[in-house]
Design a protein around this motif. Structure first.
Motif, mmCIF file in Angstrom:
data_model
loop_
_atom_site.group_PDB
_atom_site.id
_atom_site.type_symbol
_atom_site.label_atom_id
_atom_site.label_comp_id
_atom_site.label_asym_id
_atom_site.label_seq_id
_atom_site.Cartn_x
_atom_site.Cartn_y
_atom_site.Cartn_z
ATOM 1 N N SER A 116 -22.478 6.831 -1.900
ATOM 2 C CA SER A 116 -22.798 6.045 -3.092
ATOM 3 C C SER A 116 -21.908 6.452 -4.255
ATOM 4 C CB SER A 116 -24.268 6.232 -3.468
ATOM 5 O OG SER A 116 -24.525 7.582 -3.774
ATOM 6 N N ARG A 117 -21.619 5.473 -5.105
ATOM 7 C CA ARG A 117 -20.799 5.711 -6.299
ATOM 8 C C ARG A 117 -21.593 5.290 -7.526
ATOM 9 N NH1 ARG A 117 -16.053 2.235 -6.032
ATOM 10 N NH2 ARG A 117 -17.328 0.906 -4.730
ATOM 11 N N PRO A 118 -21.246 5.839 -8.674
ATOM 12 C CA PRO A 118 -21.948 5.450 -9.902
ATOM 13 C C PRO A 118 -21.791 3.949 -10.171
ATOM 14 C CG PRO A 118 -20.666 7.434 -10.266
ATOM 15 C CD PRO A 118 -20.269 6.913 -8.918
ATOM 16 N N PRO A 119 -22.848 3.330 -10.693
ATOM 17 C CA PRO A 119 -22.771 1.903 -11.007
ATOM 18 C C PRO A 119 -21.912 1.651 -12.247
ATOM 19 C CG PRO A 119 -24.864 2.783 -11.732
ATOM 20 C CD PRO A 119 -24.156 3.890 -10.988
ATOM 21 N N ALA A 120 -21.579 0.392 -12.454
ATOM 22 C CA ALA A 120 -20.814 0.010 -13.651
ATOM 23 C C ALA A 120 -21.555 0.478 -14.903
ATOM 24 C CB ALA A 120 -20.619 -1.493 -13.683
ATOM 25 N N GLY A 121 -20.829 1.038 -15.845
ATOM 26 C CA GLY A 121 -21.414 1.501 -17.098
ATOM 27 C C GLY A 121 -21.905 2.938 -17.070
ATOM 28 N N TYR A 122 -21.885 3.565 -15.912
ATOM 29 C CA TYR A 122 -22.391 4.932 -15.767
ATOM 30 C C TYR A 122 -21.662 5.909 -16.682
ATOM 31 C CZ TYR A 122 -23.468 9.401 -13.496
ATOM 32 O OH TYR A 122 -23.861 10.698 -13.239
ATOM 33 N N GLN A 174 -19.844 5.293 -19.358
ATOM 34 C CA GLN A 174 -20.059 4.971 -20.777
ATOM 35 C C GLN A 174 -21.406 5.507 -21.245
ATOM 36 O OE1 GLN A 174 -18.983 2.793 -18.519
ATOM 37 N NE2 GLN A 174 -16.939 2.299 -19.240
ATOM 38 N N LYS A 175 -22.434 5.389 -20.408
ATOM 39 C CA LYS A 175 -23.743 5.932 -20.763
ATOM 40 C C LYS A 175 -23.668 7.441 -20.962
ATOM 41 C CE LYS A 175 -26.540 2.448 -18.474
ATOM 42 N NZ LYS A 175 -27.479 2.185 -17.373
ATOM 43 N N LEU A 176 -22.984 8.120 -20.052
ATOM 44 C CA LEU A 176 -22.840 9.576 -20.180
ATOM 45 C C LEU A 176 -22.092 9.950 -21.454
ATOM 46 C CD1 LEU A 176 -22.033 10.907 -16.599
ATOM 47 C CD2 LEU A 176 -24.194 10.942 -17.821
ATOM 48 N N ALA A 177 -21.074 9.154 -21.797
ATOM 49 C CA ALA A 177 -20.285 9.426 -22.999
ATOM 50 C C ALA A 177 -21.136 9.346 -24.257
ATOM 51 C CB ALA A 177 -19.111 8.453 -23.090
ATOM 52 N N PHE A 178 -22.188 8.518 -24.226
ATOM 53 C CA PHE A 178 -23.059 8.368 -25.380
ATOM 54 C C PHE A 178 -24.338 9.197 -25.252
ATOM 55 C CE2 PHE A 178 -20.333 4.689 -25.890
ATOM 56 C CZ PHE A 178 -20.073 4.754 -27.252
ATOM 57 N N GLY A 179 -24.350 10.145 -24.302
ATOM 58 C CA GLY A 179 -25.465 11.073 -24.186
ATOM 59 C C GLY A 179 -26.679 10.538 -23.459
ATOM 60 N N LYS A 180 -26.572 9.375 -22.838
ATOM 61 C CA LYS A 180 -27.700 8.832 -22.082
ATOM 62 C C LYS A 180 -27.616 9.318 -20.639
ATOM 63 C CE LYS A 180 -28.177 4.757 -24.898
ATOM 64 N NZ LYS A 180 -28.375 3.325 -24.929
ATOM 65 N N THR A 181 -28.765 9.452 -20.032
ATOM 66 C CA THR A 181 -28.787 9.880 -18.639
ATOM 67 C C THR A 181 -28.953 8.676 -17.729
ATOM 68 O OG1 THR A 181 -31.163 10.252 -18.702
ATOM 69 C CG2 THR A 181 -29.753 12.143 -19.180
ATOM 70 N N SER A 182 -28.448 8.819 -16.541
ATOM 71 C CA SER A 182 -28.556 7.768 -15.541
ATOM 72 C C SER A 182 -28.882 8.448 -14.222
ATOM 73 C CB SER A 182 -27.240 6.992 -15.441
ATOM 74 O OG SER A 182 -27.385 5.897 -14.586
ATOM 75 N N GLU A 183 -29.720 7.819 -13.428
ATOM 76 C CA GLU A 183 -30.147 8.418 -12.176
ATOM 77 C C GLU A 183 -29.011 8.439 -11.159
ATOM 78 O OE1 GLU A 183 -33.551 7.555 -8.916
ATOM 79 O OE2 GLU A 183 -34.105 7.392 -11.027
ATOM 80 N N ARG A 184 -28.883 9.550 -10.503
ATOM 81 C CA ARG A 184 -27.840 9.745 -9.496
ATOM 82 C C ARG A 184 -28.433 9.472 -8.112
ATOM 83 N NH1 ARG A 184 -24.503 15.346 -8.757
ATOM 84 N NH2 ARG A 184 -23.805 14.916 -6.669
ATOM 85 N N GLU A 185 -27.719 8.695 -7.304
ATOM 86 C CA GLU A 185 -28.192 8.384 -5.960
ATOM 87 C C GLU A 185 -27.909 9.538 -5.013
ATOM 88 O OE1 GLU A 185 -27.025 4.609 -4.341
ATOM 89 O OE2 GLU A 185 -27.000 3.714 -6.344
ATOM 90 N N ALA A 186 -28.856 9.781 -4.125
ATOM 91 C CA ALA A 186 -28.694 10.844 -3.131
ATOM 92 C C ALA A 186 -27.761 10.380 -2.012
ATOM 93 C CB ALA A 186 -30.052 11.212 -2.550
#
Length: 85
Positions: free
Chosen positions: A49-55, A57-69
């Motif tokens: 699995s790879r990070p989805p679109a926008g992943y 950018q979210k990290l750059a602005f300090g937001k967290t996004s769920e990582r797929e196993a």
């Protein structure tokens, strides 16, 4: 005639999964000296699995996004993955 050298890079599925969630595909491709499309196709083939679109950018602005196993149903995590240029 183009005499480009073939550079082979080998990882386990688990190692490559970890890398694609730590760094953008474009950055990894530049580091491994392979086309980004080859790296993306390798991930697709081995069900990494790879990070989805926008992943990123979210990290750059300090937001967290769920990582797929890593899915180990089709290939084991220790399966060797080779990325060819």
């Amino acid at each position: 005639m183009n005499d480009t050298m073939c550079i082979e890079t080998m990882f386990t599925r688990a190692e490559l999964h970890e890398l694609v969630w730590q760094y953008p595909i474009s950055e990894l491709a530049r580091q491994f000296q392979v086309p980004a499309t080859s790296l993306a196709k390798t991930c697709e083939y081995y069900y990494i699995s790879r990070p989805p679109a926008g992943y990123w950018q979210k990290l750059a602005f300090g937001k967290t996004s769920e990582r797929e196993a890593l899915d180990s149903l089709r290939f084991p995590a220790e399966e060797k993955v080779t990325i060819l240029q």
